[in-house]
Design an enzyme around this catalytic site. Structure first.
Site, PDB file in Angstrom:
ATOM      1  N   LYS A  88      -8.790  -5.228   5.077  1.00 18.16           N
ATOM      2  CA  LYS A  88      -8.289  -5.918   3.872  1.00 18.16           C
ATOM      3  C   LYS A  88      -7.061  -6.753   4.197  1.00 18.16           C
ATOM      4  O   LYS A  88      -6.977  -7.924   3.846  1.00 18.16           O
ATOM      5  CB  LYS A  88      -7.869  -4.905   2.776  1.00 18.16           C
ATOM      6  CG  LYS A  88      -8.930  -3.965   2.315  1.00 18.16           C
ATOM      7  CD  LYS A  88      -8.416  -3.037   1.215  1.00 18.16           C
ATOM      8  CE  LYS A  88      -7.322  -2.089   1.641  1.00 18.16           C
ATOM      9  NZ  LYS A  88      -7.710  -1.072   2.623  1.00 18.16           N
ATOM     10  N   ARG A 138      -6.479   0.567  -7.274  1.00 19.87           N
ATOM     11  CA  ARG A 138      -7.163   1.618  -6.510  1.00 19.87           C
ATOM     12  C   ARG A 138      -7.655   2.758  -7.373  1.00 19.87           C
ATOM     13  O   ARG A 138      -8.194   3.730  -6.851  1.00 19.87           O
ATOM     14  CB  ARG A 138      -6.181   2.230  -5.518  1.00 19.87           C
ATOM     15  CG  ARG A 138      -6.224   1.569  -4.190  1.00 19.87           C
ATOM     16  CD  ARG A 138      -5.432   2.420  -3.234  1.00 19.87           C
ATOM     17  NE  ARG A 138      -4.655   1.535  -2.434  1.00 19.87           N
ATOM     18  CZ  ARG A 138      -4.613   1.572  -1.125  1.00 19.87           C
ATOM     19  NH1 ARG A 138      -5.257   2.475  -0.467  1.00 19.87           N
ATOM     20  NH2 ARG A 138      -3.900   0.700  -0.472  1.00 19.87           N
ATOM     21  N   ARG A 165      -4.482   0.530  15.734  1.00 20.06           N
ATOM     22  CA  ARG A 165      -3.697  -0.496  15.024  1.00 20.06           C
ATOM     23  C   ARG A 165      -2.222  -0.395  15.423  1.00 20.06           C
ATOM     24  O   ARG A 165      -1.675   0.686  15.576  1.00 20.06           O
ATOM     25  CB  ARG A 165      -3.818  -0.303  13.515  1.00 20.06           C
ATOM     26  CG  ARG A 165      -2.850  -1.204  12.749  1.00 20.06           C
ATOM     27  CD  ARG A 165      -3.168  -1.318  11.315  1.00 20.06           C
ATOM     28  NE  ARG A 165      -3.062  -0.066  10.593  1.00 20.06           N
ATOM     29  CZ  ARG A 165      -3.388   0.066   9.316  1.00 20.06           C
ATOM     30  NH1 ARG A 165      -3.837  -0.973   8.638  1.00 20.06           N
ATOM     31  NH2 ARG A 165      -3.273   1.229   8.715  1.00 20.06           N
ATOM     32  N   ARG A 208       1.799   2.955  12.553  1.00 17.23           N
ATOM     33  CA  ARG A 208       2.181   3.398  11.220  1.00 17.23           C
ATOM     34  C   ARG A 208       2.144   4.917  11.132  1.00 17.23           C
ATOM     35  O   ARG A 208       1.251   5.545  11.685  1.00 17.23           O
ATOM     36  CB  ARG A 208       1.215   2.796  10.186  1.00 17.23           C
ATOM     37  CG  ARG A 208       1.837   1.661   9.404  1.00 17.23           C
ATOM     38  CD  ARG A 208       0.851   0.911   8.582  1.00 17.23           C
ATOM     39  NE  ARG A 208       0.090   1.713   7.620  1.00 17.23           N
ATOM     40  CZ  ARG A 208      -0.756   1.203   6.738  1.00 17.23           C
ATOM     41  NH1 ARG A 208      -0.951  -0.103   6.695  1.00 17.23           N
ATOM     42  NH2 ARG A 208      -1.413   1.976   5.904  1.00 17.23           N
ATOM     43  N   ARG A 262      -6.703   9.835   3.661  1.00 14.72           N
ATOM     44  CA  ARG A 262      -6.770   8.518   2.997  1.00 14.72           C
ATOM     45  C   ARG A 262      -8.221   8.156   2.686  1.00 14.72           C
ATOM     46  O   ARG A 262      -8.526   7.613   1.625  1.00 14.72           O
ATOM     47  CB  ARG A 262      -6.122   7.447   3.884  1.00 14.72           C
ATOM     48  CG  ARG A 262      -4.605   7.561   3.878  1.00 14.72           C
ATOM     49  CD  ARG A 262      -3.979   6.886   5.071  1.00 14.72           C
ATOM     50  NE  ARG A 262      -4.221   5.477   5.133  1.00 14.72           N
ATOM     51  CZ  ARG A 262      -4.154   4.761   6.261  1.00 14.72           C
ATOM     52  NH1 ARG A 262      -3.862   5.344   7.410  1.00 14.72           N
ATOM     53  NH2 ARG A 262      -4.365   3.471   6.233  1.00 14.72           N
TER      54      ARG A 262
END
Ligand code: AP5
Length: 226
Positions: free
Chosen positions: A13, A88, A127, A160, A171
């Site tokens: 996203k 969300r 990531r 992160r 998540r």
């Protein structure tokens, strides 16, 4: 252009919202980023949100709705915006409809990216994000020119906090339980467009442009900007 990016964590996203926002000259409004900044600056909102973000749970609706309401009131959002990670929950989707009514505008489309669970976990573990400007990289698919350093601002790249394996699973489960029902909510409103998110980054962008052509002013059916 007024778009929502609605997809699981790690589906791409942020990557796609960033490309589209630069290309179409509208702000990329990302709740995750607004929350991480509030946490870093230790604002009252940040102090309240920290425990939820770090454990991979959704932050209470009233906090994120207020953050987005304030952000959409800023003048740079007048020509449009790309909402990434909001709404969300069904409550947030209802609040979005109210906010858009107040702003006298409507959404053009809600883009969802289909990516398998295995690929999501692979992407999030590899990531890296810039500690300063938030730019996102992937160690294999989208590496920085110089290892550990942001191409855009030269700052250090970090992992992160919520990209640890156990938090990733939490998540994903929050997405399935609370966010996936929004696909039906937007399908009913004829706003949902679905794109295969497992293609290379450029191919995903092209597919989104093609899907939203005709829905967004200024994009022709071939995906070129008009
Ligand atoms: P948020 O920051 O929004 O995290 P998320 O939804 O989990 O999404 P991500 O940022 O992890 O993934 P992405 O889909 O943007 O993928 P990306 O482009 O980075 O939210 C964090 C937390 O804040 C939440 O858990 C919650 O606590 C809270 N929160 C936020 N919004 C909230 C709300 N509305 N309500 C309540 N709480 C809220 O890509 C991932 C990786 O893959 C990158 O390395 C990228 O380079 C790579 N990649 C991208 N596309 C491709 C591709 N096509 N091929 C190969 N690699 C790719």
């Amino acid at each position: 252009m007024r778009l929502v990016m609605l997809a699981p964590p790690g589906a791409g996203k942020g990557t796609q919202a960033d490309i589209l926002a630069r290309r179409h000259g509208v702000p990329h409004v990302e709740t995750g980023d607004l929350l991480r900044r509030a946490i870093e600056e230790e604002t009252p909102t940040g102090r309240e949100a920290r425990q939820y973000v770090e454990s991979g749970n959704l932050v209470p609706d009233k906090i994120v709705v207020e953050l987005i309401r304030q952000r959409l009131d800023e003048p740079d959002c007048d020509p449009g915006f790309i909402l990434d990670g909001f709404p969300r929950t069904i409550q947030q989707a209802n609040a979005t409809e109210g906010m858009l009514r107040d702003l006298d505008c409507v959404l053009d489309a809600v883009v969802t990216l289909e990516v398998s669970r295995q690929e999501i976990v692979r992407r999030l573990e590899a990531r890296r994000v810039c500690s300063e400007c938030g730019a996102t990289y992937h160690l294999e698919h989208d590496p920085p020119e110089q290892t550990g350093t942001c191409d855009r601002c030269g700052s250090e790249l970090v992992q992160r906090e919520d990209d640890r394996p156990e938090t990733i699973l939490q998540r994903l489960s929050q997405y399935e339980e609370k966010t996936e029902p929004l696909l039906g909510f937007y399908r009913e409103r004829d706003l949902l467009v679905t794109v295969d998110g497992e293609q290379p980054i450029d191919a995903v962008t092209d597919a989104i442009e093609e899907e939203i052509a005709g829905r967004v002013d200024g994009i022709s059916q071939t995906g070129d900007e008009g």
